[in-house]
Design a protein around this motif. Sequence first.
Motif, PDB file in Angstrom:
ATOM      1  N   ASP A 112      -1.652  53.919   1.516  1.00  0.00           N
ATOM      2  CA  ASP A 112      -3.122  53.207   2.245  1.00  0.00           C
ATOM      3  C   ASP A 112      -4.755  53.548   1.879  1.00  0.00           C
ATOM      4  OD1 ASP A 112      -2.660  55.647   1.948  1.00  0.00           O
ATOM      5  OD2 ASP A 112      -3.253  56.320   4.600  1.00  0.00           O
ATOM      6  N   PHE A 113      -4.582  53.979   0.507  1.00  0.00           N
ATOM      7  CA  PHE A 113      -5.306  53.227  -0.432  1.00  0.00           C
ATOM      8  C   PHE A 113      -5.237  53.004  -1.945  1.00  0.00           C
ATOM      9  CE2 PHE A 113      -9.815  55.114  -2.919  1.00  0.00           C
ATOM     10  CZ  PHE A 113     -10.483  54.547  -1.922  1.00  0.00           C
ATOM     11  N   VAL A 114      -5.886  52.191  -2.585  1.00  0.00           N
ATOM     12  CA  VAL A 114      -6.208  51.785  -3.951  1.00  0.00           C
ATOM     13  C   VAL A 114      -6.696  51.943  -3.849  1.00  0.00           C
ATOM     14  CG1 VAL A 114      -4.228  49.971  -5.215  1.00  0.00           C
ATOM     15  CG2 VAL A 114      -3.639  50.829  -3.081  1.00  0.00           C
ATOM     16  N   PHE A 115      -6.435  52.951  -5.688  1.00  0.00           N
ATOM     17  CA  PHE A 115      -7.666  52.534  -6.614  1.00  0.00           C
ATOM     18  C   PHE A 115      -7.742  51.541  -8.379  1.00  0.00           C
ATOM     19  CE2 PHE A 115     -10.869  55.122  -9.661  1.00  0.00           C
ATOM     20  CZ  PHE A 115     -11.762  54.032  -9.182  1.00  0.00           C
ATOM     21  N   ILE A 116      -8.388  50.418  -8.424  1.00  0.00           N
ATOM     22  CA  ILE A 116      -8.073  49.574  -9.300  1.00  0.00           C
ATOM     23  C   ILE A 116      -9.338  50.210 -10.354  1.00  0.00           C
ATOM     24  CG2 ILE A 116      -7.402  47.566 -10.458  1.00  0.00           C
ATOM     25  CD1 ILE A 116      -6.658  46.399  -7.682  1.00  0.00           C
ATOM     26  N   TYR A 126      -2.670  42.692 -10.220  1.00  0.00           N
ATOM     27  CA  TYR A 126      -2.237  44.486 -10.385  1.00  0.00           C
ATOM     28  C   TYR A 126      -2.166  43.993  -8.293  1.00  0.00           C
ATOM     29  CZ  TYR A 126      -3.418  46.749 -14.437  1.00  0.00           C
ATOM     30  OH  TYR A 126      -3.609  46.658 -15.793  1.00  0.00           O
ATOM     31  N   PHE A 127      -3.595  43.292  -8.084  1.00  0.00           N
ATOM     32  CA  PHE A 127      -3.869  42.738  -6.412  1.00  0.00           C
ATOM     33  C   PHE A 127      -2.333  42.374  -6.460  1.00  0.00           C
ATOM     34  CE2 PHE A 127      -5.035  40.817  -2.567  1.00  0.00           C
ATOM     35  CZ  PHE A 127      -5.597  42.140  -1.991  1.00  0.00           C
ATOM     36  N   ARG A 128      -2.272  41.048  -6.390  1.00  0.00           N
ATOM     37  CA  ARG A 128      -0.684  40.567  -6.276  1.00  0.00           C
ATOM     38  C   ARG A 128       0.489  41.499  -5.237  1.00  0.00           C
ATOM     39  NH1 ARG A 128      -3.014  35.897  -9.536  1.00  0.00           N
ATOM     40  NH2 ARG A 128      -4.187  34.916  -8.064  1.00  0.00           N
ATOM     41  N   LYS A 129       0.448  41.936  -6.914  1.00  0.00           N
ATOM     42  CA  LYS A 129       1.774  42.749  -7.236  1.00  0.00           C
ATOM     43  C   LYS A 129       1.966  44.872  -6.160  1.00  0.00           C
ATOM     44  CE  LYS A 129       3.487  41.919 -11.476  1.00  0.00           C
ATOM     45  NZ  LYS A 129       3.307  42.034 -12.813  1.00  0.00           N
ATOM     46  N   VAL A 130       0.599  44.563  -5.793  1.00  0.00           N
ATOM     47  CA  VAL A 130       0.555  46.022  -4.766  1.00  0.00           C
ATOM     48  C   VAL A 130       0.473  45.308  -3.334  1.00  0.00           C
ATOM     49  CG1 VAL A 130      -1.567  46.932  -3.612  1.00  0.00           C
ATOM     50  CG2 VAL A 130      -1.323  47.671  -6.141  1.00  0.00           C
ATOM     51  N   TYR A 131       0.005  43.967  -2.863  1.00  0.00           N
ATOM     52  CA  TYR A 131       0.231  43.283  -1.720  1.00  0.00           C
ATOM     53  C   TYR A 131       0.695  44.575  -1.294  1.00  0.00           C
ATOM     54  CZ  TYR A 131       0.399  40.258   2.119  1.00  0.00           C
ATOM     55  OH  TYR A 131      -0.507  40.000   3.804  1.00  0.00           O
ATOM     56  N   PRO A 132       2.312  44.243  -1.590  1.00  0.00           N
ATOM     57  CA  PRO A 132       3.016  44.332  -0.552  1.00  0.00           C
ATOM     58  C   PRO A 132       3.558  45.516  -0.324  1.00  0.00           C
ATOM     59  CG  PRO A 132       3.909  42.510  -2.862  1.00  0.00           C
ATOM     60  CD  PRO A 132       2.969  42.951  -2.637  1.00  0.00           C
ATOM     61  N   LEU A 133       2.894  46.520  -0.904  1.00  0.00           N
ATOM     62  CA  LEU A 133       3.058  48.241  -0.672  1.00  0.00           C
ATOM     63  C   LEU A 133       2.067  48.933   0.082  1.00  0.00           C
ATOM     64  CD1 LEU A 133       3.758  48.852  -4.700  1.00  0.00           C
ATOM     65  CD2 LEU A 133       5.503  48.340  -2.651  1.00  0.00           C
ATOM     66  N   LEU A 134       1.015  47.759   0.506  1.00  0.00           N
ATOM     67  CA  LEU A 134       0.434  48.137   1.871  1.00  0.00           C
ATOM     68  C   LEU A 134       0.135  47.961   3.366  1.00  0.00           C
ATOM     69  CD1 LEU A 134      -3.162  45.329  -0.124  1.00  0.00           C
ATOM     70  CD2 LEU A 134      -2.586  47.636  -0.894  1.00  0.00           C
ATOM     71  N   THR A 135      -0.605  49.350   3.763  1.00  0.00           N
ATOM     72  CA  THR A 135      -0.138  50.105   5.168  1.00  0.00           C
ATOM     73  C   THR A 135      -0.947  48.815   5.318  1.00  0.00           C
ATOM     74  OG1 THR A 135      -1.751  51.226   4.766  1.00  0.00           O
ATOM     75  CG2 THR A 135      -0.040  51.979   4.626  1.00  0.00           C
ATOM     76  N   GLU A 136      -0.711  48.437   6.411  1.00  0.00           N
ATOM     77  CA  GLU A 136      -1.160  47.722   8.146  1.00  0.00           C
ATOM     78  C   GLU A 136      -3.156  47.705   7.580  1.00  0.00           C
ATOM     79  OE1 GLU A 136       0.410  47.162  11.507  1.00  0.00           O
ATOM     80  OE2 GLU A 136       1.888  45.924  11.263  1.00  0.00           O
ATOM     81  N   ASN A 137      -3.357  48.945   7.329  1.00  0.00           N
ATOM     82  CA  ASN A 137      -5.065  49.181   7.537  1.00  0.00           C
ATOM     83  C   ASN A 137      -5.781  49.750   6.402  1.00  0.00           C
ATOM     84  OD1 ASN A 137      -3.762  51.755   7.664  1.00  0.00           O
ATOM     85  ND2 ASN A 137      -4.718  52.678   8.464  1.00  0.00           N
ATOM     86  N   ALA A 138      -4.845  49.386   5.285  1.00  0.00           N
ATOM     87  CA  ALA A 138      -5.633  49.500   3.575  1.00  0.00           C
ATOM     88  C   ALA A 138      -6.787  49.166   3.151  1.00  0.00           C
ATOM     89  CB  ALA A 138      -3.915  49.752   2.736  1.00  0.00           C
ATOM     90  N   MET A 139      -6.991  50.260   2.273  1.00  0.00           N
ATOM     91  CA  MET A 139      -8.272  49.812   1.706  1.00  0.00           C
ATOM     92  C   MET A 139      -8.014  49.947   0.422  1.00  0.00           C
ATOM     93  SD  MET A 139     -11.538  51.868   1.335  1.00  0.00           S
ATOM     94  CE  MET A 139     -11.666  51.773   3.165  1.00  0.00           C
ATOM     95  N   GLN A 196     -10.923  46.087   2.791  1.00  0.00           N
ATOM     96  CA  GLN A 196     -10.999  46.842   3.863  1.00  0.00           C
ATOM     97  C   GLN A 196      -9.705  45.570   5.001  1.00  0.00           C
ATOM     98  OE1 GLN A 196     -10.153  50.314   5.095  1.00  0.00           O
ATOM     99  NE2 GLN A 196      -8.927  49.059   6.860  1.00  0.00           N
ATOM    100  N   ARG A 197      -8.229  46.411   4.822  1.00  0.00           N
ATOM    101  CA  ARG A 197      -7.660  45.772   5.723  1.00  0.00           C
ATOM    102  C   ARG A 197      -8.118  45.722   7.155  1.00  0.00           C
ATOM    103  NH1 ARG A 197      -1.295  45.190   4.684  1.00  0.00           N
ATOM    104  NH2 ARG A 197      -0.364  42.714   4.944  1.00  0.00           N
ATOM    105  N   LEU A 198      -7.143  44.101   7.852  1.00  0.00           N
ATOM    106  CA  LEU A 198      -8.519  44.177   9.263  1.00  0.00           C
ATOM    107  C   LEU A 198      -7.207  43.778  10.204  1.00  0.00           C
ATOM    108  CD1 LEU A 198     -10.208  41.300   9.100  1.00  0.00           C
ATOM    109  CD2 LEU A 198     -11.225  43.429   9.292  1.00  0.00           C
ATOM    110  N   PRO A 199      -6.606  44.722  11.643  1.00  0.00           N
ATOM    111  CA  PRO A 199      -6.086  44.948  12.250  1.00  0.00           C
ATOM    112  C   PRO A 199      -6.300  43.173  12.689  1.00  0.00           C
ATOM    113  CG  PRO A 199      -8.020  45.882  13.453  1.00  0.00           C
ATOM    114  CD  PRO A 199      -8.482  45.533  11.349  1.00  0.00           C
TER     115      PRO A 199
END
Length: 204
Positions: A112-116, A126-139, A196-199
């Motif tokens: 739910d939180f990624v710091f690059i 990094y972002f493209r590879k992290v994307y599938p690992l993000l929760t629906e409300n991730a930052m 911030q990922r949006l609903p």
Amino acid sequence: MEKFEALIGEMEEYGRSNHVPIINEKGMPVLLEMVRQKKPHRVLEIGTAIGYSALLIANNSADDVEIDTLELSQERADIARAYIDRSAYKDRIRIHIGDAGENILKLSGKYDFVFIDAAKGQYPDYFRKVYPLLTENAMVLADNVLFRGYVRGAAECPRRFKTIVKRLREYISLVSENNEFETVIREDGDGLAVSQRLPKENNR
């Protein structure tokens, strides 16, 4: 366990004395502001260095926080482990050593939180590879995205930085144009992109 403030102070001194790139004093308040706002439970950090930001994130997250942090250098990972082991978070922070782009693909679960804060030229990857690992409300928070003023400033970029600047501009476009996220570029320090990922119902 040692007093947290004393440990952090020691790490700051080590960073200054040994020219270790830890998040700067103007960028750090933004990171802490976002972490305190989010109170994440599961964090991915790309770029451990000596464990400074990992410990700050742990100290301001949810009580059950778990952090995976990726570091290319065995030497820096060893230093980070030694510092982290002196804290109350030693069992909550896992260091993965090796190429971050490869290690991201080995991770499982959701964050739910990624710091690059690693190789600037690799931010889009990094972002493209992290994307599938993000929760629906991730930052997702990326440091140094304005890179010494060259990314958005009028100053001529030295040739040795041209690829980095190009990739950071690509990263900003990638997150800003993705309608699943609301991205703000904070100009504190060397620039931080806060995405911030949006609903789903609010996706633009």
